[in-house]
Design an enzyme around this catalytic site. Sequence first.
Site, mmCIF file in Angstrom:
data_model
loop_
_atom_site.group_PDB
_atom_site.id
_atom_site.type_symbol
_atom_site.label_atom_id
_atom_site.label_comp_id
_atom_site.label_asym_id
_atom_site.label_seq_id
_atom_site.Cartn_x
_atom_site.Cartn_y
_atom_site.Cartn_z
ATOM 1 N N CYS A 236 0.901 -1.180 -0.099
ATOM 2 C CA CYS A 236 -0.025 0.091 -0.104
ATOM 3 C C CYS A 236 0.809 1.197 -0.168
ATOM 4 O O CYS A 236 0.456 2.434 -0.453
ATOM 5 C CB CYS A 236 -0.824 0.057 1.252
ATOM 6 S SG CYS A 236 -0.171 -0.157 2.764
ATOM 7 N N PHE A 237 2.207 1.012 0.456
ATOM 8 C CA PHE A 237 3.154 2.128 0.631
ATOM 9 C C PHE A 237 4.182 2.178 -0.313
ATOM 10 O O PHE A 237 5.145 2.881 -0.114
ATOM 11 C CB PHE A 237 3.211 2.523 2.095
ATOM 12 C CG PHE A 237 2.209 2.942 2.897
ATOM 13 C CD1 PHE A 237 1.425 3.995 2.754
ATOM 14 C CD2 PHE A 237 2.004 1.901 3.907
ATOM 15 C CE1 PHE A 237 0.226 4.095 3.478
ATOM 16 C CE2 PHE A 237 0.737 2.184 5.039
ATOM 17 C CZ PHE A 237 -0.020 3.210 4.652
#
EC number: 2.3.2.26
Length: 1096
Positions: free
Chosen positions: A1064-1065
Amino acid sequence: MFTVSQTSRAWFIDRARQAREERLVQRERERAAVEVQAHVRSFLCRRRLRSEIRREIDEFFKADDAEFSKRSALCIFKIARKLLFVFRIKEDNERFEKLCRCIQSSMDAENEPKVWYVSLALSKDLTLLWIKQIKHILWHCCEFLEQLKPEILQDSKLITLHLTMLVTFTDTSTWKILRGKGESLRPAMNHICANIMGHLNQHGFYPVLQMLLTRGLARPRPCLSKGTLTATFSLALRPVIAAQFSDSLIRPFLVHIMSVPALVTHLSTVTPERLTVLESHDMLRKFITFLRNEDRCRDVCESLEGCHTLCLMGNLLQLGSLSPRVLEEETDGFVSLLTQMLCYCQKYVSQKKSNLTHWHPVLGWFSQSVDYGLNESMPLITKQLQFLWGVPLIRVFFSDVLNKKLLENQEPAQAQLAPSQNVLPVKNLLKRAFQKSASVRNILRPVGGKRVDSAEVQRVCNICVLYQTSLTTLTQIRLQILTGLTYLDDLLPKLWAFICELGPHGGLKLFSECLNSDTEESKQLLAMLTLFCDCSRHLVTILDDIEVYEEQISFKLEELVTISSFLNSFVFKMIWDGIVETAKGDTLELFHSVHGWLMVLYERDCRRRFAPEDHWLRKDLKPSVLFQELDKDRKRAQLVLQHIPHVIPHKNRVLLFRNMVTKEKEKLGLVETSSASPHVTHITIRRSRMLEDGYEQLRQLSQHAMKGVIRVKFVSDLGVDEAGIDQDGVFKEFLEEIIKRVFDPALNLFKTTSGDERLYPSPTSYIHENYLQLFEFVGKMLGKAVYEALVLVGKSRENKSYAVACLLQMVNELREGIVVDVPFASFFLSQLLGHHHSVFYSSVDELPSLDSEFYKNLTSIKRYEGDIADLGLTLSYDEDVMGQLVCHELTPGGKTTPVTNANKISYIHLMAHFRMHTQIKNQTAALISGFRSIIKPEWTRMFSTPELQRLISGDNAEIDLEDLKKHTVYYGGFHGSHRVIIWLWDILASDFTPDERAMFLKFVTSCSRPPLLGFAYLKPPFSIRCVEVSDDQDTGDTLGSVLRGFFTIRKREPGGRLPTSSTCFNLLKLPNYSRKSVLREKLRYAVSMNTGFELS
């Protein structure tokens, strides 16, 4: 009140008045009765007289042929007077026939001066009466010719009789009375014949002949015999010749005779000696001289209207093809009259159907009345019109261009290559082709030097105007015209050479000046450019890759580079200077022609490169300026994006695309704001039934919901909910996995091409239940992948404080979209873009992307020099469908229609179209429908076929580690010079294969391909964080952990831990390993695993 005497007096007066009126009425009745009786007696008397005369005539004609021949001319004259006195065409047709035969019989008698009917013309007392009589007889012959139908046998005999009468008495050549001593009388007799013809012309002689010829010839098979056609045409010529070709008689001859459908064709077939007569009198030159006058030509066209004007033009063209010498001498006049005729027809050619238009098989929708009786003759008329673009006439018309010798050059090809920035990265095969063509002539580039007002330039311009007018007028045979104009391989290169020489500097500057000028000279120059573009576009469209790249027919590849550069600049100037915004008529047609040619070259270059890198970009157009104008809704910026998006760098177009998607999301309320959150659709997916669950839960969603936020919860094979919070990363994984499954060839929704194994819809996918709904679902998923501009976040349990910090960082930043690693076949992507609807689309060009071997076999038919019929091919395609041989007809009745040399080109195109379109038409339409429900068609039109593939699947280039390193952020004490970081980059560069580097990228970002615009646009940026403990114990960075990481102080040996990631990051969590070999081993193991969110 009144006295008795007064009353009696009034009564008496009234009685007297009534009696007087009654007497008047009675007298009127008696007078009327007498008049009626007189009329009746007169009628009965006339009828009785007519009956007696007709009985007398019948008695006269009862004699046999032997007696006929002995009748004196005076007897015939007298009986003819009686017949003409009582003549009624319906009642006396048989008597008139007998009279004509009697007269003909008298003229055939040998050495019988008193029998010859024409001898009465020498009688002092009867000359005038005889002339009057023969005029009436001949005109009655014309009236019969008007009514008779040549296809009926009996009528055809009567036609022959009446024509013989007209032929006999309009020329003295058959009059036996003038033989020998009578020769001195010939001038006087010729004068009488001229007088007779004048009388006939005044009464409508030419319309009668026109009707007869039209009835006999305007049909698939002419029903006029050689004798009848010869006689009719001879009669038509006699008045013109007798009047010494005066304009007053050339006009009716052109209007009524030369406008008969395909007359010259029938004459050349049935009675070619009549054409010799035309040639002997130099009639073509006289026609050209008469019609080159604008007023006279307009008068003739208005008399004929459009349909018959085409007939006249066809006959003149065929006459011209039979008289090349006259054409060479009268080229200017002939071109002028043809242009005027086409311009007249063009005024009534309409672009669409309306209540005021009629369909014409050559002109299309036509606003004048259409003579549908000509429909049967249209194939012959079209064949006549083909002489206009046939090789002989083109050689005559373009002699100034074709006679030019292109400069030869025997120097090595390297000397002729473009400057360094234009040198092409071509294969050896193409280099050899360049060398071969460069040894023939120089590369043609704009040089200038030829005055545009010279006679030569004006002549070529007029010819180009003629052909351009024919293209816009003869709309239904436009392709035939273009094919004819491109038949000569050297015409277009020499026309380009001619264009390059125009003006002081040649090329763009001259034609740019013409755009801003409204003079006739400028219009003609632009018409030349329009014609060149139309023909060149058609040529390159029908040539296959071998002919363009290896054989280099007509144009060398370097010339295509020069031409495309000119076209690119010209189109951009027309748009940017605002000319296109207000364009109409010829200017708009010019834009469509130039732009069409440009896009054909661009699409050809996209399929197989011939132009240098960045050749299509406009260096003088700054993307920032264009985007500013788009924000202000400037028309010219929108037109650039609509017509020539390739002038903008691909990177900027991708940014623009992302911006368009973002704006739509904001408009639809799909972007989270401080005051509102978008609606979220939640779905639960079992990993073991991912495709089925996804299809059932997503196919019913509305278009708005599909474009919105979708959150996925995975259930593992054990029936346990997988760990992880979906912040788009889980949905991204779901989307990638489901697309991989539907595109798996084993599922038979899609097949792979031979060779490069690219995907396209399977022709046998119909075996699936609801297969069209499945394709629509796939289209939506594919569209969602392209549309989704959210951050690629995903699958792990994160430290809350760190996650919040990262989320705050990326709220207002540009997000990189989901990319799906599915390589599509080029021809399928063309259909996704809608290119196959273009009139310039060629299925054959796209065929190599489906089956290169099949393409080679198919194009070998095109080059087969023998008789194709010997190969035993038919217009059908046999296919093995699941063990059964199925025959597909390419046309109705195709399996019984043999492939011949005449239809082999059609066979090639039909076969290519069937393989790439017909077989998968329904599947493709369903997928496109689903795709376009998410992605607007105007968004994807900015991209070429390869660019669309990159938009869907990301950049297929190898991962640029230097670019990745440059845009990497470090946390937890790591930095660019840290030992572990140095080891990491060295392992990726030296120890990992390209496939392992792709797996590494997928491990940290969930996508194996680099971002389309480079790692600078990966948001949040790729990050590496030093971790000391497991993910469960990780509470984020602290001052102690950062210092320990920075100084390589290990709290405890992490050798047993694997690297982890937070997709997600885009974050790699890397333990502070003590040895490089341990890092290599652990990293390789971690990136090669694929167990969802269960890896720790």
